[in-house]
Each structure stands twice: as structure tokens, then as C-alpha cells.
Design an enzyme around this catalytic site. Sequence first.
Site, short mmCIF file in Angstrom:
data_model
loop_
_atom_site.label_atom_id
_atom_site.label_comp_id
_atom_site.label_asym_id
_atom_site.label_seq_id
_atom_site.Cartn_x
_atom_site.Cartn_y
_atom_site.Cartn_z
N ARG A 73 11.70 -26.36 21.47
CA ARG A 73 10.63 -26.85 22.43
C ARG A 73 10.46 -28.41 21.90
NH1 ARG A 73 5.39 -24.47 24.69
NH2 ARG A 73 6.55 -22.69 25.41
N SER A 175 6.51 -24.33 29.55
CA SER A 175 5.07 -23.70 29.73
C SER A 175 4.17 -24.70 30.12
CB SER A 175 4.87 -22.82 28.61
OG SER A 175 3.64 -22.22 29.05
N ARG A 337 0.62 -17.59 31.85
CA ARG A 337 -0.58 -17.27 31.34
C ARG A 337 -1.45 -17.41 32.36
NH1 ARG A 337 -1.80 -20.98 26.72
NH2 ARG A 337 -1.86 -22.31 28.20
N GLU A 434 -2.98 -12.71 23.40
CA GLU A 434 -3.38 -13.55 22.65
C GLU A 434 -4.27 -14.16 23.31
OE1 GLU A 434 0.36 -15.48 21.77
OE2 GLU A 434 0.60 -16.50 23.87
N LYS A 448 3.80 -12.03 27.77
CA LYS A 448 2.64 -12.19 28.58
C LYS A 448 3.14 -12.64 30.05
CE LYS A 448 2.53 -17.04 26.58
NZ LYS A 448 3.19 -16.93 25.42
#
Length: 622
Positions: A73, A175, A337, A434, A448
Site C-alpha cells: 500500500r 480501503s 468494514r 478486529e 472482514k
Amino acid sequence: MAENAEGDLNSNVLHAPYHTGDPQLDTAIGQWLRWDKNPKTKEQIENLLRNGMNKELRDRLCCRMTFGTAGLRSAMGAGFCYINDLTVIQSTQGMYKYLERCFSDFKQRGFVVGYDTRGQVTSSCSSQRLAKLTAAVLLAKDIPVYLFSRYVPTPFVPYAVQELKAVAGVMITASHNRKEDNGYKVYWENGAQITSPHDKEILKCIEECVEPWNGSWNDNLVDTSPLKRDPLQDICRRYMEDLQKICFHRELNSKTTLKFIHTSFHGVGHDYVQLAFQVFGFKPPIPVPEQKDPDPDFSTVKCPNPEEGESVLELSLRLAEKESARIVLATDPDADRLAVAELQENGDWKVFTGNELAALFGWWMFDCWKKNKSKNADVKDVYMLATTVSSKILKAIALKEGFHFEETLPGFKWIGSRIKDLLENGKEVLFSFEESIGFLCGTSVLDKDGVSAAAVVAEMASYLETMDITLKQQLIKVYEKYGYHISKTSYFLCYDPTTIKSIFERLRNFNSPKEYPKFCGTFPILHVRDVTTGYDSSQPNKKSVLPMSKNSQMITFTFQNGCVATLRTSGTEPKIKYYAEMCASPEQSDTALLEEELKKLIDALIEHFLEPSKNGLTWRSV
């Protein structure tokens, strides 16, 4: 370096050997200009060269990205340590080399590629283009590629890897990072993100394949190769069918009077959350119109991270008030998320933390398991998982209810791998999380998943509504039964790696060499665990049960008063994060007292261990 009389670089210098006085830099410049076929990023390097910006050239060209908690990233732009066409081609060539070595059936099983909606005009760089180049490198080597024909939530890639029995997959996403960033997230054949030693071995292979191969730039292959397949419809259908496994009250959902607002934060989530709600029997959630469609500039939010709370949920909360909706669901830009807010009786909004939501999910998933389990199901085969910096609330529930709770290192990649092991041994994993609002209900995906989590929260809220109980009220019931777990997580920004290292080295040699602190201010420390060095004072052999993680800094302190606090570096951003939690027994119900104690301890942790003013750390601000 050749210069003309005015001191400007002669245009020939861009095509000649480079003489910056740094042989490593000269070589790197030459390689970049030979290999990069993207006019925009090539021009960025040429301009720096023309203007004699050697320091910036060195920063961009003389280092390479490494795998953090979420793969590669970085910012988009020119340079070997940035995300761009060339570095994605190089990364995929390294992936090919490594996968060819690991799988004799690579050419039969193929590879999955997905992408989000990020992009940067100045670099001609978008997630979709990078996904096409990833596919092109593999198609040129006769590898079948399952390339999604449109943007998808991140969990669709690991799900597709498992469902299609591919050897691996890549999701192009950063993300919830700032708009300038992008990333390359790698999943192994088990559907979990790669862990060591695969990450190290892939990096070695990338180093061996830096020059683009013939055909690697040929993104036309995506339109012409018979080996390219589009898994979108098939995977979406299978995913939605699998969602039924974690839906327990479909009829009740279809009758609920609750209204839900959903924001997809300018990312991929809208269509998929709508479909998930349909599977659960709900009316569609009301979308936030300004944030419903993809926008790589994330133009209505200061940062595209729903974890930042009310300040970034402004549009959702105002729409909820206008629509008389009590619950807001926010998926982050790649929909892995989920943030949740609930309107309280006094007119204020309660934005739940990741740890609070986990308490609710843990209670809910176990309650649903108990009510729906088969006759021969044994609670001793049931597991829940969390990363070590997350709340210990699941541990408290597990102790009381008789199932197992396990911790992993930070990062969902460790959870995914552990779930796979447990499933292979006949165990059942109900819920994993998490604290940074990453949740997984069930085990259809091994990462996730904000899409399924959004539908589960809606069902939980609808079920509680029939008893006139809000999510916040139920959270208090969970804490009253299993013990209050009050936590606080935040961070400081630090752009200097040397400072970060010295902060942690000081803690390892606090009053004398190789000695950890015994107190933090006035708070006595019971145990210290240092995952970076593999030390744990609570273990008889002083060795950490969690695997050693040399590449990141992480030290956990257990205090005599029942508080657990962790300091660690971020795997994706220039941050030092702190996590602190008071774990009380059910008898200790004075929350004001617990909160006061936690606040004092955090103040001491910051003052004595992080020393922000001395170290030039920037406080988190939104």
C-alpha cells in the site's frame, strides 16, 4: 550531468546515462525511463530529473514497497515505492514466478483479480486500470484470469478464490486510506490474506523480475484472450446464497418498522448492501444520495474512514433525522468494514466503537447458534477470534458460555489463516473481529466483510426492536452479564521512522539495558509482552505465544488494576497507535470510576512512554 549554458538540463540527458553522483540513483533513473510506458508517470520522473530534484528522485526510485498488514500500500504516482502501472506489473510478475513454483496446476486453476473505485488523474492511475494490467501479465503467460467486470467489495476476492478454487487472488484497493493511496492486497488459495513466509518469498521474486516481460503491458489481452473470464454474476449469486446461513429471522425482518440509512462512502458498497438486505428479507436501506456513487476524490468527507465517527458521518446522520430512521450503517470505500450509529432518546447519536459492536455481534451470534444448533452440536467445538489489540469481551463471554476464544496478531490475515485451520479440524467459528470496525460473521469469507455485517446488524436491531430494546441498551445488558470492557483507541502521526524506532527501543531499555518499565507513572505493570522481540514476561519460558513479528513494533502492558494497553505501529499508515482497555468483572458496575481510571492510565501512557512533545508527534485530529 550534462547541462547547457543556462544551467538547464539538455533534453538529451533524458536519453543518456545519468550522472547524479549516485550510481544507485543513476541506475534506477535509467530503468524507470526504459521500462515505464505510462506517459504521465514517466513525465513525473523526467520533470524531477530536469529540475535536478535528486533527493525526491532518490526517495521515489531507491526503495521498494513491502507487505504490511494489508499487502502493498502506498501513494499513487511515479517511483518504485509508489503504486503505479510499472510497480503493479513488477509485483504481478513476481507473483507469477512464485505461484508457478508453488502450484503445478496454476494453469488449470487460475487467478482472481478485483478492484475498487480509486483513481488519480495526474498519474493516469485507477484501480480498474491496475487490475487490467495485473490480468494482462498473467494472461500473457497463459494463466486463466477471473477478472471482475466491475468494482466489487474486497471480500468478494477471497470468496471467489475459494469458490473457484483459484491458486490466489489480488484486490486493487487502499480501503479507507486517503484518496492519494492505492494498494495490492494478495490472497492465498485458502481464501485468507498471505502471511509469512509467502510475503517475503513474493518480494524476493519481485526483485528478480523487475524488467517488464514481453506482453506485460498488453492490456488488450483483457478484451481478446479466451483465458479471461468474468466471475461477477456467478460469485455475486453464490455469495448472496451463502448469506442465508447467517440470517435467522427473515420473516421478522420483512415486517420490521425500523428504517435504515446506508452510506457507501463514495465507494463500492451501495449495490451489494442493497442485495444483502433483500436476501435478509428487508426493504432496501435508504442510501445517502451524495455518497451513493463511486467518487475517487471522496468529495463530501475529509477522510474516507467511517471509523473517524460523527465528523465523517454528518450527511448520513442528517438524512436519518429527515427520514425518521434510527440506525445508520456506513461501509468504508471497499466495503470490508462497517460503522454503526444509533439515535438515542435524548436526540444524540451514539456511534459505536469496533469493540462495542463486537460485544453485540458476539452476544448475537452465540445466541443464534444456541437457538438453532443441531442436537449433536457441542459448545466445546465453537470458537470466536479477535486480534490481540481488540477488546477481550469475547474472552469474557467464552469463559461464561463454555466456547473457545483465541487471539491472533493484528491484521485480519492472521484471523483468516486461523479460521481455515479450525475449520479443517472440524471446529465451528461463529464470529471474528478486529477493533478497527472489521467484522466477520460466519466463515463463508475468510476476511472482514462489511456487507454481511451490515445485514446482520439490521437483523439484530429488528429483533431487539420487537422487545423495545435499542442496540445501546442491549450493549449495556451484555456488559452487565459478562463484565464491563471499556476501551479507548487512538493514534499519533509520526513521519520519521527513526523517531518511531527510538520510542520503542527506549521502552526495551527503560531504566537500564534490556529492562522494560515496571511502572507507567504511578501505575504498576504486572506483565510485558513484546511481539517484535518475541518476549512475554507472563510465560514460564518468557517467550510470546503469539508469533514473533520483527517487521513491526508492538508492546503490550498488563497493569495491576486490570487494564491492558498496547502500543504499536500501523502496517498501512505513518501512525503510532495505542489501545487501552479496562476489563472489569460483572460485579464492578461503576462505569464512571472505570472510565476515570482508564483516562488517567492513558494520560500516563502518553506522557511517560510516547512523550509527544519531545518526539514531535502530531495528535490525531479529524
